[in-house]
Structure formats: C-alpha cells, structure tokens
Scaffold this active site. Structure first.
Site, short mmCIF file in Angstrom:
data_model
loop_
_atom_site.label_atom_id
_atom_site.label_comp_id
_atom_site.label_asym_id
_atom_site.label_seq_id
_atom_site.Cartn_x
_atom_site.Cartn_y
_atom_site.Cartn_z
N GLU A 72 34.02 -1.27 20.25
CA GLU A 72 34.15 0.12 20.67
C GLU A 72 35.14 0.80 19.73
O GLU A 72 36.22 0.29 19.52
CB GLU A 72 34.75 0.23 22.08
CG GLU A 72 34.04 -0.54 23.15
CD GLU A 72 34.99 -0.83 24.31
OE1 GLU A 72 35.61 0.10 24.85
OE2 GLU A 72 35.13 -2.01 24.66
N ARG A 121 26.30 2.81 23.05
CA ARG A 121 26.77 3.84 23.95
C ARG A 121 27.61 4.85 23.18
O ARG A 121 28.49 4.48 22.41
CB ARG A 121 27.63 3.20 25.04
CG ARG A 121 28.20 4.18 26.04
CD ARG A 121 29.18 3.48 26.96
NE ARG A 121 29.70 4.40 27.96
CZ ARG A 121 30.83 4.20 28.63
NH1 ARG A 121 31.54 3.10 28.42
NH2 ARG A 121 31.24 5.08 29.50
N TYR A 167 29.94 8.33 23.73
CA TYR A 167 30.69 8.73 24.91
C TYR A 167 31.80 9.72 24.56
O TYR A 167 32.47 9.57 23.54
CB TYR A 167 31.29 7.44 25.48
CG TYR A 167 32.04 7.56 26.77
CD1 TYR A 167 31.47 8.14 27.89
CD2 TYR A 167 33.33 7.06 26.87
CE1 TYR A 167 32.16 8.21 29.08
CE2 TYR A 167 34.04 7.13 28.07
CZ TYR A 167 33.44 7.71 29.17
OH TYR A 167 34.13 7.78 30.34
N ASP A 182 34.91 11.32 26.77
CA ASP A 182 35.66 11.49 28.02
C ASP A 182 36.28 12.88 27.98
O ASP A 182 36.49 13.42 26.90
CB ASP A 182 36.77 10.45 28.07
CG ASP A 182 36.94 9.91 29.46
OD1 ASP A 182 36.48 10.57 30.40
OD2 ASP A 182 37.54 8.84 29.61
N GLU A 221 33.79 8.37 21.36
CA GLU A 221 33.77 6.90 21.29
C GLU A 221 32.36 6.41 21.06
O GLU A 221 31.41 6.94 21.64
CB GLU A 221 34.33 6.31 22.59
CG GLU A 221 34.24 4.79 22.62
CD GLU A 221 34.93 4.15 23.83
OE1 GLU A 221 35.97 4.68 24.27
OE2 GLU A 221 34.42 3.13 24.30
N THR A 267 29.21 -0.25 20.06
CA THR A 267 28.00 -0.86 19.51
C THR A 267 27.26 -1.61 20.61
O THR A 267 27.84 -2.04 21.60
CB THR A 267 28.29 -1.91 18.42
OG1 THR A 267 28.92 -3.06 19.03
CG2 THR A 267 29.16 -1.36 17.32
N TRP A 276 25.34 -1.13 30.65
CA TRP A 276 25.20 -2.39 29.90
C TRP A 276 24.30 -3.38 30.64
O TRP A 276 23.62 -4.17 30.00
CB TRP A 276 26.57 -3.01 29.61
CG TRP A 276 27.41 -2.13 28.74
CD1 TRP A 276 28.54 -1.46 29.10
CD2 TRP A 276 27.19 -1.80 27.36
NE1 TRP A 276 29.03 -0.73 28.03
CE2 TRP A 276 28.22 -0.92 26.96
CE3 TRP A 276 26.21 -2.16 26.42
CZ2 TRP A 276 28.31 -0.40 25.66
CZ3 TRP A 276 26.31 -1.64 25.13
CH2 TRP A 276 27.33 -0.77 24.77
P1 ATP Z 1 36.37 1.09 28.37
O1 ATP Z 1 35.80 2.00 27.36
O2 ATP Z 1 36.88 1.80 29.55
O3 ATP Z 1 37.31 0.11 27.80
P2 ATP Z 1 34.37 -0.99 28.56
O4 ATP Z 1 35.15 -1.78 27.61
O5 ATP Z 1 33.92 -1.67 29.79
O6 ATP Z 1 35.12 0.30 28.96
P3 ATP Z 1 32.34 0.22 26.79
O7 ATP Z 1 33.18 1.22 26.11
O8 ATP Z 1 31.11 0.74 27.40
O9 ATP Z 1 33.00 -0.53 27.97
O10 ATP Z 1 31.97 -0.93 25.71
C1 ATP Z 1 31.58 -2.21 26.02
C2 ATP Z 1 31.39 -3.03 24.75
O11 ATP Z 1 31.22 -4.40 25.12
C3 ATP Z 1 30.19 -2.67 23.92
O12 ATP Z 1 30.48 -2.69 22.56
C4 ATP Z 1 29.17 -3.76 24.26
O13 ATP Z 1 28.26 -4.06 23.22
C5 ATP Z 1 30.03 -4.93 24.55
N1 ATP Z 1 29.46 -5.82 25.55
C6 ATP Z 1 28.56 -5.54 26.52
N2 ATP Z 1 28.32 -6.61 27.26
C7 ATP Z 1 29.08 -7.60 26.76
C8 ATP Z 1 29.27 -8.95 27.10
N3 ATP Z 1 28.65 -9.47 28.13
N4 ATP Z 1 30.14 -9.67 26.35
C9 ATP Z 1 30.78 -9.13 25.31
N5 ATP Z 1 30.63 -7.86 24.95
C10 ATP Z 1 29.80 -7.10 25.65
MG MG Z 2 35.04 1.86 25.72
MG MG Z 3 36.77 -1.06 26.14
#
Ligand code: ATP
Ligand code: MG
Ligand code: MG
Length: 479
Positions: free
Chosen positions: A10, A73, A75, A77, A83, A86, A444
């Site tokens: 991210e 994704r 995004y 905020d 943001e 990948t 996801w």
């Molecule tokens: P935040 O932005 O609040 O930190 P977050 O970390 O839950 O939220 P996202 O910003 O949506 O979520 O990004 C999630 C990332 O994790 C993406 O890059 C995605 O490809 C990756 N991802 C999704 N599922 C998995 C998984 N099971 N294990 C490792 N990485 C994952």
């Molecule tokens: Mg994030």
């Molecule tokens: Mg994150």
C-alpha cells in the site's frame, strides 16, 4: 523456491498543487525535504487537489474507494493522501510490476486532473510524490503486507522482526535531508524513522508502530495472519522495492520454520531506529537487550548470514528463484558498500545511494549547502511520480537508476490482475461489471452483485486464482 507467499504494497502519496511558476515552486510548496514549511503560496489546497485527482474515479465508481480491474484498490480518505494498494501478488517481481502499475495509474490521473484545472481556469499544477513526509511534518506511509501461516507465536515472530526492520533502513531507506539536525543539516537513511513511535501495536495512527498487529488477515483466519508492516520508506527505485520485500520474505520463511532470533532484540528500539537512520556510516553500535552492542551493519550481516545458513541447511539454496538470488546478491553487496564506505557499489540500485549521489553532484556543481532550498527541490523531484517532471524516468534512461521491469509489463499490469492469485477473480469480476454497467461491491475477500438476489462469494484463499462460484457469479453478471 521457498514456500509460496502472498504480498501486497500500500502506498500513500504526497499531493500538492503548485503555482504556475513551474516545477521549482511546485516542489517548494510540497517541500518534503525543504528547510521550512512556508514555501510558495498554494493555489488550491491539497484536499482540493485530491478531489480533482479523484473526480473521474468518483464519476465511474461512484465512490473514492474503488477496486480496479487489475485487482488493486484505489482510495482517498477524507482529508488524506491518495492511496494505492496493489493486488495480491505471489512473487516479488510481480509485486514490483504491480507497484509500478499503481504509479502509472496515479500519474495518468494527475495528468487528467491537471487538464481539468486548466479547463476550469484554476492556476497551478498537481504533483504526486512517492515519499513519506511533507514540509509540515505530516508523515504518510508505505505498508508492506506478507501472508504468514497462523501459529501461536505471532508475537515472538514480531519480536524477531523488529530489530530486522530497524536495521533494514541502511539498505532500503529512501534517503532524507534533515535540515535541522544538531550540528547542521545532514543526510539520513530514512524519511520514516523519525516518525515511528512504537515497535508493535494494533493502532496505526495514534502510535504508528513498526508492525501493526491488528488481526485482519483478509484470508481464512484459522490458517493465516497478515504481517502488516508500517515502518518502511516508500521506494522509488524498483531494485529497492525488490530488496525491501525480498529480504523480508526470506527472513519470514526462516522464522515461519521456527528459527528464533531472540539474541538480537534491542534494548531501546525506538531510540535505535532514529540513531541508525542518522548514522550514515551504519557502524555506530546500539545496545541489545542482552547487553551486547552491535551496529546496524553488523546486525544486518548477522541476519543475512543466518538466512543464507538456513537456506543452505534446509536444501533450499539450489531452488531459489532468479529474483530471490538477486535479492541475496544485492543484500550482500549493499552491506559491502557500507562496510567499505563505497556507495558506488549500489549507486544505481538503492534509493539512499542513488539520491545521495544526485544531490552530491548537484551541490558540487553549484557549490550549495545541503539545506539549500534548491537541493531540497531536487531531492523532492526524485520522488515526483510524474513521467514528465519526476527524475526517475530520466535517471533510468541515463543508466543512473536500475530497473527490473519493462514498460510493457507495467502497462499490462495496469489492466490485468496477477494471474496466479485471488486477485485474478476480483479483476475479472470488476471488469465484467464495468462492461455490463452492473452495480457490485468488492473488497479483498468479498465479491457481491448488488441486485435483488444479493449474490455474494467469499474468497478466503488468496492463493487461489480459480473458483467455480465466481464462474457462476460472472455468468450471472453477464446474463
Ligand atoms: P489500512 O489502509 O487501513 O491499513 P488495510 O491494510 O487492511 O487497511 P488496504 O489498504 O486495503 O488494507 O491494503 C491491503 C493490502 O494487503 C493490499 O496491498 C493487498 O494486496 C494485501 N493483501 C490482501 N490480502 C492479503 C493477505 N491475505 N495477505 C497479505 N496481503 C494481503
Ligand atoms: Mg491501506
Ligand atoms: Mg495498511
């Protein structure tokens, strides 16, 4: 090959709208490394700039939080930084390609937004930066995500990783001018090190930990956890991203196999992370919990020795992929560059060295101090993602920044999901919905059609690129 793993990155981007005076003023307004927060007057606020940036996205996606047909994704905020996360990748090369695809998508959005500004007669140019701090001291992150098998000792694994992440910056830091360092401006390894406040925590904003322990695996929670790493600098050079993720992957393979590194725990991690960032020799020792003192360089040499020893002793060395071999080679060479105080060994591959050389040459040519605003501008331009204004494209063309991807691969990844993971299912679903103009909701793990039947598929296995339930869902979409 070590056990297959899911990765995602991210990236939060810095955004600014610079006055029409041109690029010089642009960078001053954003001033990541600038000497002060004043800079040139802003034309529109960063918030407004972000709204221009996302206007088209909101038009087609009816939201500023969307999943794309490449599985990623995108995004925004409220009041925050654009943001890009990948899609799930299962290979480091693929991840670097997908990360670059994100930059291209955002660069194109920036170009569109700048056209909109011009059409509406709003003066100024929007710039996006892949860096981690703006001139007002706000920090924004680059999160790495690693899928790990769930075991009872997640905490122990995290404990072992903390000293690794604290010392990894001597290789993978983006390079940072600290204008107000004691004794005058100085060059440091990391932009992010000064912004971290906790080793491990489940909160991201309040305490800003190295590892976020919030238990949100985006996968079958009985089998997996997601190692959510907050501490890294955003990387500009592809080879730096490659090393950052690749070395962490190999260490995780060892830890998941039960190898422990208790002896490398640090006495004062949050003090060490700053001291190490500020010490470009990488040789000043920090105190370990054991009472022993080791430098970041010695610690990274120790991590590398243990990882290669582990791979050898388990017979995995012969099976390493090409990219894993490159990671180990660059890891070793990066440490040699530090040991011999010879950055030229990595000056086209590691951000701190590429940028350091750029700044040094410029300063020498114009006899400038490190805290000169012109140096700050150049430093910021290193992070500008624009193919037009940013320096990365030029540096790569001149052979001053290595690449591991091709333009063609990156172009492909803008519209195509990684074929070997769950992202493929999401990407196909999103693409089908876009073509048929159907209303869907995606995250996801979920794919849902928003119609009377509300059909939903839950994808708990991120490793799986095929699923009969999704085939049916696609058929329903196309009906
Ligand atoms: P935040 O932005 O609040 O930190 P977050 O970390 O839950 O939220 P996202 O910003 O949506 O979520 O990004 C999630 C990332 O994790 C993406 O890059 C995605 O490809 C990756 N991802 C999704 N599922 C998995 C998984 N099971 N294990 C490792 N990485 C994952
Ligand atoms: Mg994030
Ligand atoms: Mg994150």
């Amino acid at each position: 090959m070590t056990a297959r793993r899911i990765f995602g990155i991210e990236t939060e981007y810095g955004i600014t709208c610079a006055p029409p005076a041109g690029r010089g003023a642009a960078v001053e307004a954003a001033g990541a490394d600038a000497a002060d927060g004043e800079g040139a007057p802003r034309v529109i606020t960063a918030d407004d700039a972000a709204r221009y940036l996302f206007r088209k996205v909101v038009q087609w996606g009816r939201s500023s939080n969307v999943f794309l047909r490449n599985g990623a994704r995108l995004y925004l905020d409220v009041g925050s930084h654009p943001e890009y996360a990948t899609a799930e990748c299962d290979d480091v090369h693929q991840l670097v390609v997908n990360d670059r695809a994100g930059e291209s998508i955002l660069d194109e959005m920036t170009e569109d937004a700048n056209e909109l500004l011009a059409e509406e007669g709003v003066p100024g140019t929007i710039h996006l930066f892949k860096n981690n701090v703006d001139s007002f001291g706000n920090s924004f992150g680059c999160h790495e995500n690693y899928l790990v098998r769930r075991r009872r000792d997640f905490q122990a694994m995290g404990d072992a990783l903390v000293p690794f992440f604290i010392t990894r910056q001597i290789l993978t830091g983006a390079g940072h001018i600290r204008p107000r360092a004691a004794g005058g401006a100085s060059y440091a390894f990391s932009q992010r090190a000064d912004q971290m406040w906790d080793a491990m925590s489940s909160a991201t904003t309040r305490s800003r930990p190295i590892i976020n322990t919030r238990d949100e695996p985006h996968a079958d929670a009985d089998l997996y956890r997601r190692m959510h790493v907050i501490v890294g600098d955003s990387s500009v050079a592809e080879t730096t991203t490659m090393l950052k993720v690749g070395m962490t992957d190999l260490l995780l393979a060892m830890l998941e196999d039960g190898v422990r590194l208790r002896d490398l725990a640090m006495a004062e991690p949050m003090r060490a992370i700053r001291e190490i960032s500020h010490d470009m020799t990488a040789t000043v020792p920090v105190e370990l919990s054991s009472g022993r003192r080791m430098s970041a360089l010695q610690m990274q040499e120790e991590f590398l020795t243990r990882v290669t020893g582990y791979l050898d002793s388990t017979g995995q060395t012969a099976e390493l992929t090409e990219i894993q071999r490159r990671v180990l080679e660059l890891w070793e060479r990066g440490l040699r560059a530090l040991r011999e105080q010879d950055p030229s060994l990595v000056e086209t591959e590691l951000d701190w060295a590429i940028k350091g050389r750029l700044l040094e040459r410029y300063r020498a040519r114009h006899t400038l101090a490190l805290d000169d605003p012109r140096v700050a501008r150049l430093s910021l331009a290193y992070h500008d993602i624009s193919a037009r204004w940013g320096l990365a494209t030029t540096l790569a063309a001149r052979g001053l920044m290595a690449r591991i991807t091709t333009d063609e691969e990156v172009r492909e990844a803008i519209v195509t999901p990684p074929p070997s993971t769950r992202a493929r299912l999401r990407g196909e679903f999103v693409a089908a919905a876009q073509e048929r103009r159907r209303d869907i909701t995606v995250d996801w793990v979920h794919l849902k059609i928003n119609d009377a039947a509300q059909r939903t598929v839950v994808l708990k296995d991120p490793f799986s690129p095929t699923d009969e339930r999704v085939d049916k869902l696609l058929a329903a979409l196309q009906a």
